[in-house]
Write a protein that holds these residues in place. Structure first.
Motif, mmCIF file in Angstrom:
data_model
loop_
_atom_site.group_PDB
_atom_site.id
_atom_site.type_symbol
_atom_site.label_atom_id
_atom_site.label_comp_id
_atom_site.label_asym_id
_atom_site.label_seq_id
_atom_site.Cartn_x
_atom_site.Cartn_y
_atom_site.Cartn_z
ATOM 1 N N SER A 271 0.823 -1.212 0.000
ATOM 2 C CA SER A 271 0.000 0.000 0.000
ATOM 3 C C SER A 271 0.858 1.263 0.000
ATOM 4 O O SER A 271 0.588 2.204 -0.762
ATOM 5 C CB SER A 271 -0.920 -0.010 1.220
ATOM 6 O OG SER A 271 -1.622 1.194 1.325
ATOM 7 N N LEU A 272 1.892 1.277 0.837
ATOM 8 C CA LEU A 272 2.773 2.444 0.889
ATOM 9 C C LEU A 272 3.536 2.622 -0.421
ATOM 10 O O LEU A 272 3.717 3.747 -0.888
ATOM 11 C CB LEU A 272 3.745 2.319 2.064
ATOM 12 C CG LEU A 272 3.108 2.442 3.447
ATOM 13 C CD1 LEU A 272 4.133 2.089 4.527
ATOM 14 C CD2 LEU A 272 2.535 3.820 3.665
ATOM 15 N N SER A 273 3.969 1.516 -1.022
ATOM 16 C CA SER A 273 4.705 1.589 -2.291
ATOM 17 C C SER A 273 3.816 2.117 -3.409
ATOM 18 O O SER A 273 4.214 3.013 -4.162
ATOM 19 C CB SER A 273 5.244 0.213 -2.671
ATOM 20 O OG SER A 273 6.171 -0.234 -1.720
ATOM 21 N N VAL A 274 2.610 1.571 -3.514
ATOM 22 C CA VAL A 274 1.682 2.033 -4.549
ATOM 23 C C VAL A 274 1.337 3.504 -4.315
ATOM 24 O O VAL A 274 1.289 4.295 -5.257
ATOM 25 C CB VAL A 274 0.417 1.151 -4.600
ATOM 26 C CG1 VAL A 274 -0.656 1.773 -5.482
ATOM 27 C CG2 VAL A 274 0.767 -0.238 -5.101
ATOM 28 N N GLY A 275 1.133 3.878 -3.053
ATOM 29 C CA GLY A 275 0.840 5.278 -2.748
ATOM 30 C C GLY A 275 1.970 6.209 -3.161
ATOM 31 O O GLY A 275 1.729 7.289 -3.716
ATOM 32 N N ALA A 276 3.207 5.808 -2.911
ATOM 33 C CA ALA A 276 4.362 6.634 -3.283
ATOM 34 C C ALA A 276 4.495 6.748 -4.799
ATOM 35 O O ALA A 276 4.779 7.838 -5.325
ATOM 36 C CB ALA A 276 5.638 6.046 -2.687
ATOM 37 N N ILE A 277 4.280 5.649 -5.503
ATOM 38 C CA ILE A 277 4.349 5.672 -6.971
ATOM 39 C C ILE A 277 3.249 6.569 -7.526
ATOM 40 O O ILE A 277 3.485 7.386 -8.432
ATOM 41 C CB ILE A 277 4.252 4.245 -7.539
ATOM 42 C CG1 ILE A 277 5.510 3.461 -7.167
ATOM 43 C CG2 ILE A 277 4.037 4.277 -9.050
ATOM 44 C CD1 ILE A 277 5.394 1.959 -7.388
ATOM 45 N N ARG A 278 2.034 6.445 -6.991
ATOM 46 C CA ARG A 278 0.919 7.282 -7.448
ATOM 47 C C ARG A 278 1.221 8.757 -7.201
ATOM 48 O O ARG A 278 0.943 9.607 -8.047
ATOM 49 C CB ARG A 278 -0.372 6.884 -6.749
ATOM 50 C CG ARG A 278 -0.941 5.555 -7.229
ATOM 51 C CD ARG A 278 -2.182 5.183 -6.436
ATOM 52 N NE ARG A 278 -3.211 6.201 -6.511
ATOM 53 C CZ ARG A 278 -4.065 6.347 -7.530
ATOM 54 N NH1 ARG A 278 -4.013 5.521 -8.545
ATOM 55 N NH2 ARG A 278 -4.971 7.303 -7.515
ATOM 56 N N VAL B 270 -3.079 -1.265 -7.271
ATOM 57 C CA VAL B 270 -2.628 -2.356 -6.404
ATOM 58 C C VAL B 270 -2.718 -3.687 -7.148
ATOM 59 O O VAL B 270 -1.781 -4.488 -7.130
ATOM 60 C CB VAL B 270 -3.438 -2.408 -5.094
ATOM 61 C CG1 VAL B 270 -3.163 -3.695 -4.331
ATOM 62 C CG2 VAL B 270 -3.117 -1.203 -4.220
ATOM 63 N N LEU B 271 -3.832 -3.918 -7.823
ATOM 64 C CA LEU B 271 -3.993 -5.167 -8.580
ATOM 65 C C LEU B 271 -2.965 -5.269 -9.702
ATOM 66 O O LEU B 271 -2.417 -6.347 -9.944
ATOM 67 C CB LEU B 271 -5.409 -5.274 -9.136
ATOM 68 C CG LEU B 271 -6.494 -5.492 -8.088
ATOM 69 C CD1 LEU B 271 -7.875 -5.414 -8.737
ATOM 70 C CD2 LEU B 271 -6.312 -6.812 -7.378
#
Length: 81
Positions: free
Chosen positions: A23-30, A59-60
């Motif tokens: 979740s944190l990784s996807v949030g940072a990329i977004r 995420v998916l």
């Protein structure tokens, strides 16, 4: 007792830790891509729902490792509704 009030942020469960890291990784990329976060909007607003669906699609896509997966339509975020 304080730990009982907020168990989501205190979990030692490895599955939780992996999910949180994702979740944190996807949030940072977004954020780097300039995409909105669900936290940017009031919970329950239309913008919040769109951001949640877009975040879930990211995420998916991260889990599947297949960019073609992002073309699948889930909910209303990709249907124009």
């Amino acid at each position: 007792m304080e730990k009982d009030n907020d168990p989501l942020f205190e979990s030692d469960d490895p599955h939780f830790q992996r999910a949180r890291a994702l979740s944190l990784s996807v949030g940072a990329i977004r954020r780097a891509q300039g995409k909105a976060s669900p936290n940017d909007f009031p919970v329950g607003s239309i913008e919040w729902h769109v951001a949640v669906e877009d975040f879930a699609n990211d995420v998916l896509t991260a889990l599947m490792g297949d960019t073609d997966f992002a073309d699948l339509q889930f909910g209303h975020a990709n249907t124009g509704k």
